[in-house]
Design a protein around this motif. Structure first.
Motif, PDB file in Angstrom:
ATOM      1  N   ALA A   1      10.693  87.532  66.250  1.00  0.00           N
ATOM      2  CA  ALA A   1       9.429  88.146  65.847  1.00  0.00           C
ATOM      3  C   ALA A   1       9.509  88.584  64.395  1.00  0.00           C
ATOM      4  O   ALA A   1      10.569  88.989  63.922  1.00  0.00           O
TER       5      ALA A   1
ATOM      6  N   ASN B   1       3.780  90.578  67.850  1.00  0.00           N
ATOM      7  CA  ASN B   1       5.146  90.378  67.376  1.00  0.00           C
ATOM      8  C   ASN B   1       6.048  91.548  67.753  1.00  0.00           C
ATOM      9  O   ASN B   1       7.209  91.352  68.119  1.00  0.00           O
TER      10      ASN B   1
ATOM     11  N   GLU C   1       3.807  86.786  57.168  1.00  0.00           N
ATOM     12  CA  GLU C   1       4.597  86.426  58.344  1.00  0.00           C
ATOM     13  C   GLU C   1       5.045  84.971  58.267  1.00  0.00           C
ATOM     14  O   GLU C   1       6.224  84.657  58.483  1.00  0.00           O
TER      15      GLU C   1
END
Length: 170
Positions: A95, A84, A122
């Motif tokens: 990202a 990322n 995430e």
């Protein structure tokens, strides 16, 4: 950079690149020589092994270039965090970098609730952070986590610009 500060990495990288200026040179380097250079970052053996393996894969499978595709990056011996980071900082693509600061802060602020696993954090952040802002958001969390919402000392909630919305004001 795993388990190492940015400051330490930034001290080591110039020496590594001076001795091995490109993918080909690092791919051909003896792993023990790489280890000697990266040892001050900790986990020298595994880091040297991964650097060597990564450079060999870049040379042999990716024509010496870092792939611009997230899934291709994950084929390299790098984790989601690094993949990322590369997508956001190198290629300017959406990202979400879930490092320790990100995980700690989004839990404290209540953006996630008790989630500690980086990939799960995430995935939750992808739902609420606009893709074009993810990388910048995560960089801001790092700075905020280092300076204000610290881990090793009592957080400075009285100085925090987010204390009016923080769910877990300490």
């Amino acid at each position: 950079a795993a388990q190492c500060t940015d400051a330490r990495v930034n001290m080591i990288v110039p020496t590594l690149f001076e001795k091995y200026p490109g993918v080909e040179a690092l791919a051909d380097a003896d792993v023990a020589d790489i280890e000697e250079i990266v040892r001050p970052c900790g986990l020298g053996k595994s880091k040297a092994r991964d650097i060597s393996a990564c450079m060999k894969m870049l040379r042999d499978e990716f024509d010496g270039k870092v792939p611009k595709d997230f899934n291709a990056l994950l084929k390299l011996p790098v984790g989601r965090k690094s993949a990322n980071l590369i997508m956001g900082d190198v290629f300017g693509q959406p990202a979400i970098v879930t490092d320790t600061h990100c995980i700690r802060l989004v839990n404290r602020m209540g953006l996630v609730d008790g989630i500690k696993e980086p990939k799960k954090v995430e995935m939750e952040l992808w739902k609420i952070i606009p893709p074009e802002e993810g990388s910048d958001f995560c960089h801001r969390l790092v700075l905020h986590g280092r300076e204000v919402c610290t881990a090793r000392t009592q957080p400075y909630c009285d100085k925090c610009c987010l204390n009016d919305i923080c769910k877990k004001r300490i």
